[in-house]
Design a protein around this motif. Structure first.
Motif, short mmCIF file in Angstrom:
data_model
loop_
_atom_site.label_atom_id
_atom_site.label_comp_id
_atom_site.label_asym_id
_atom_site.label_seq_id
_atom_site.Cartn_x
_atom_site.Cartn_y
_atom_site.Cartn_z
N ALA A 199 -22.15 44.70 -20.84
CA ALA A 199 -21.07 43.72 -20.90
C ALA A 199 -21.41 42.65 -21.94
N GLY A 200 -20.37 42.19 -22.66
CA GLY A 200 -20.58 41.14 -23.65
C GLY A 200 -20.86 41.64 -25.05
N ILE A 201 -20.89 42.98 -25.22
CA ILE A 201 -21.08 43.57 -26.54
C ILE A 201 -19.70 43.91 -27.11
N ILE A 202 -19.47 43.60 -28.39
CA ILE A 202 -18.16 43.85 -28.98
C ILE A 202 -17.99 45.33 -29.29
N GLU A 203 -16.80 45.83 -28.96
CA GLU A 203 -16.41 47.21 -29.24
C GLU A 203 -15.13 47.17 -30.06
N TYR A 204 -15.02 48.07 -31.04
CA TYR A 204 -13.80 48.17 -31.85
C TYR A 204 -13.03 49.42 -31.41
N ALA A 205 -11.73 49.26 -31.16
CA ALA A 205 -10.88 50.37 -30.74
C ALA A 205 -9.67 50.45 -31.68
N ALA A 206 -9.25 51.66 -32.05
CA ALA A 206 -8.18 51.83 -33.02
C ALA A 206 -6.94 52.43 -32.39
N ILE A 207 -5.77 51.86 -32.72
CA ILE A 207 -4.48 52.40 -32.31
C ILE A 207 -3.71 52.70 -33.60
N THR A 208 -3.24 53.93 -33.76
CA THR A 208 -2.54 54.28 -34.98
C THR A 208 -1.03 54.32 -34.77
N PHE A 209 -0.32 53.88 -35.80
CA PHE A 209 1.14 53.84 -35.79
C PHE A 209 1.66 54.49 -37.07
N THR A 210 2.70 55.33 -36.94
CA THR A 210 3.40 55.79 -38.12
C THR A 210 4.32 54.67 -38.61
N ASN A 211 4.89 54.87 -39.76
CA ASN A 211 5.81 53.86 -40.29
C ASN A 211 6.98 53.64 -39.33
N ALA A 212 7.48 54.71 -38.74
CA ALA A 212 8.60 54.58 -37.77
C ALA A 212 8.16 53.83 -36.53
N GLN A 213 6.93 54.04 -36.11
CA GLN A 213 6.43 53.42 -34.89
C GLN A 213 6.15 51.93 -35.03
N ILE A 214 6.09 51.42 -36.26
CA ILE A 214 5.97 49.97 -36.46
C ILE A 214 7.37 49.37 -36.59
N ASP A 215 8.34 50.03 -35.97
CA ASP A 215 9.73 49.57 -35.97
C ASP A 215 10.28 49.52 -37.40
N SER A 216 9.76 50.44 -38.23
CA SER A 216 10.17 50.54 -39.63
C SER A 216 10.05 49.21 -40.36
N LEU A 217 9.03 48.49 -40.02
CA LEU A 217 8.75 47.18 -40.62
C LEU A 217 8.60 47.32 -42.14
N ALA A 218 9.28 46.44 -42.86
CA ALA A 218 9.24 46.49 -44.32
C ALA A 218 8.36 45.36 -44.86
N VAL A 219 7.89 45.53 -46.08
CA VAL A 219 7.04 44.50 -46.69
C VAL A 219 7.80 43.17 -46.72
N GLY A 220 7.08 42.11 -46.43
CA GLY A 220 7.67 40.78 -46.44
C GLY A 220 8.47 40.43 -45.21
N GLU A 221 8.66 41.40 -44.30
CA GLU A 221 9.44 41.12 -43.09
C GLU A 221 8.58 40.45 -42.03
N TYR A 222 9.21 39.55 -41.27
CA TYR A 222 8.59 38.92 -40.11
C TYR A 222 8.46 39.95 -39.00
N PHE A 223 7.34 39.93 -38.30
CA PHE A 223 7.15 40.86 -37.19
C PHE A 223 6.40 40.18 -36.06
N ARG A 224 6.55 40.78 -34.89
CA ARG A 224 5.79 40.36 -33.72
C ARG A 224 5.02 41.58 -33.21
N LEU A 225 3.76 41.37 -32.90
CA LEU A 225 2.87 42.43 -32.42
C LEU A 225 2.45 42.07 -31.01
N ARG A 226 2.71 42.96 -30.07
CA ARG A 226 2.36 42.70 -28.66
C ARG A 226 1.20 43.63 -28.27
N ILE A 227 0.15 43.05 -27.76
CA ILE A 227 -1.04 43.78 -27.29
C ILE A 227 -1.10 43.61 -25.77
N SER A 228 -1.41 44.69 -25.07
CA SER A 228 -1.56 44.60 -23.62
C SER A 228 -2.62 45.57 -23.14
#
Lengths: 84, 170
Positions: free
Chosen positions: B117-146
């Protein structure tokens, strides 16, 4: 008194993990296995409550409420194992 | 730009907590430093699903290849099992209504927690372009982590402490 209800066991389980986290008390045990230990503890208490009551001197057995007897048990166990 | 390029970074201090079931701000202190170095974290409960939200605008060098979120976390007490991390994007472009637009579908990873416990671990979640809500460059976005506390793969005891998240071009 019967064993704790499932919702009550869940409350104890969640609170216990929060307490561990607050104290950074490391535990290499899955949530499932912890829950099994909790359920076993509750079942043991239920099975042995009468035995504990019988072990108390008569004066305390008569004068103390069930809640007070539980508080006494917590106080002694906590002191013995460094929790309190 | 190229795969692996960084698009955004959020730390615990960047959290815009939701109205309810929000991850709890906390600190992890290094008492070996003088003064104590305190890492600000967000505690995600083991017994309830809690959320953190981060906001930004997508970097203009994003090339449309999808985004990989790298989440840095540590455990307050758990030293075995896994945590189930969920991520969701919501793009809010010109004309979108932030009070009514919903998040895109959850993408997840089950990460095995460190043996200490207390050691940092890195975990990766991958998203396709469609899965990022088709976010475009320069667009405002909100990212929810749970943390999906009642997923079968989430069996590590105690709080998961979120440290940071980086979004990289996949």
């Amino acid at each position: 008194m019967a064993v704790l209800s499932d919702p009550d066991r869940e409350i104890v389980w969640a609170d216990f993990m929060r307490d561990l986290s607050r104290d950074f008390d490391s535990l290499a045990l899955s949530k499932t296995d912890l829950r099994a230990a909790l359920d076993a503890t509750d079942a043991w208490i239920d099975s042995n409550a009468a035995s504990y009551n019988s072990a108390l001197p008569a004066a305390a057995r008569v004068a103390m409420s069930a809640t007070q007897k539980a508080r006494l048990f917590l106080a002694v166990a906590g002191k013995r194992y460094g929790v309190l | 730009m190229a795969s692996g390029d960084s698009l955004f970074v959020f730390t615990a201090n960047n959290n815009e907590p939701p109205a309810t079931v929000a991850a709890t701000p906390d600190v992890r202190a290094n008492t070996g430093d003088t003064p104590d170095d305190e890492v600000v974290v967000l505690d995600f409960d083991a017994g309830a699903t809690e959320f953190a939200v981060f906001a930004g605008a997508l970097a203009r060098h994003y090339d449309g290849g999808g985004i990989t979120l790298v989440v840095g976390y540590m455990m307050s007490s758990g030293a075995s099992g896994g945590v189930r991390l969920d991520g969701q994007f919501k793009s809010l472009g010109d004309g979108d209504n932030p009070t009514s637009k919903a998040y895109a579908a959850v993408q997840s990873v089950t990460s095995t927690v460190p043996g200490t416990a207390g050691i940092i671990e890195y975990a990766a979640i991958t998203f396709t372009n469609a899965q990022i809500d088709s976010l475009a460059v320069g667009e405002y976005f909100r990212l929810r982590i749970s943390r999906d506390h009642d997923h079968a793969g989430d069996d590590a005891t105690g709080d998961m402490e979120f440290v940071f998240v980086e979004g990289r071009e996949t």
